[in-house]
Scaffold this active site. Sequence first.
Site, PDB file in Angstrom:
ATOM      1  CB  CYS A  18      14.426   9.475  -6.521  1.00 11.69           C
ATOM      2  SG  CYS A  18      14.343  10.624  -7.905  1.00 11.69           S
ATOM      3  CB  CYS A  71      11.097  10.672  -7.846  1.00  7.08           C
ATOM      4  SG  CYS A  71      12.530  10.111  -8.726  1.00  7.08           S
ATOM      5  CG  ASP A  72       9.474   9.832  -4.322  1.00  3.69           C
ATOM      6  OD1 ASP A  72       8.619   9.827  -5.220  1.00  3.69           O
ATOM      7  OD2 ASP A  72      10.190   8.842  -4.067  1.00  3.69           O
TER       8      ASP A  72
END
Length: 320
Positions: free
Chosen positions: A144, A147-148
């Site tokens: 992701c 997300c990261d």
Amino acid sequence: MSDPAVNAKPSTHEHIVIIGAGAAGLTAGIYTARANLSPLIIAGLQPGGQMTITTDVENYPGFAEVIQGPWLMTEMQTQAENVGVRVMYDIVTGLDSTSRPFRLTLDSGQDITADAVILATGAQARWLGLDSEMQFNGRGVSACATCDGFFYKGRDVAVIGGGNTAVEEALYLANICNSVTLVHRRDSLRAEQIMQDRLFKKDNISVEWNRQVAEVLGDDTGVTGLRLAATDGADDKSISVHGMFVAIGHDPATAAFAGAVALDEEGYIKAAPGTTRTSVSGIFAAGDCVDKIYRQAVTAAGMGCMAALDAERWLGEQNS
Ligand code: NAP
């Protein structure tokens, strides 16, 4: 935490059952509990959902400092329980959508009937299946970018895959990272042309065509590179990166509902546009089991709220 007694003595009939205890299911629980519908959540295989396998979370609104995904989901579940949600740890293996009330079959062998059902079983990222990928999961390997990606600011990363998701992830990362290498196993992308055009315009994105990841390389600091095997007979080569984002697709967790509600050709639950209504009146769906576009915890939570409001309205109509 939940009352273990719920597992031992569950009701046989429920007003509303929510299947799944990720961001969508727990939010649906909070809203239906506060609407006095006394919801039961059946938590399934991964209580807390995909957020429990992420680490730092910076994009869930309401938290000025970085929070941990598992912590957020524990808080969300506690919040749900504090307003009256009951959480049961079992797996739904079947849903009979033809009977009224609906009939749910559980892995424990038990049956539960429900007047209304919210499906919130989520989806799971596909992984390459390499031991080294598992070894560095969360330490340089992610599925992701939104997300990261921020944690790889100014660094070199790779994205694996050739579909829309891979190209989207590469474009997103190109604005954050020093360089992005897209690794694709064929010599042409599956992604839409417009996405490809955007990709090829980016100076800091390059493509490794006809390549598969053979091994994720790393040390105590995390990922340091990838060994790439060729799919066209060329020699292996290694590239130096600090992050690998796997974007080879997601699988919605909907196998138990095939035949009960309409699914699309990829297995996602079909919902009427702008609502959470499935093909069966009284069954609603929220989060990543229905959404293949946004796939964020916050959008799943939003859809969980929508499903609760849709279900509440529908239950009200049945009694009027
Ligand atoms: P996808 O379209 O199924 O693409 C998966 C990609 O991963 C393919 O290029 C595939 O290679 C590759 N792949 C699969 N297994 C692999 C493996 N084991 N090793 C290496 N590569 C592998 O999945 P997606 O990109 O996640 O998209 C899913 C759906 O969501 C699609 O319908 C897509 O259009 C949609 N979507 C839409 C948007 C948007 O509209 N903005 C954004 C994201 C996704 P091959 O090409 O060789 O099969």
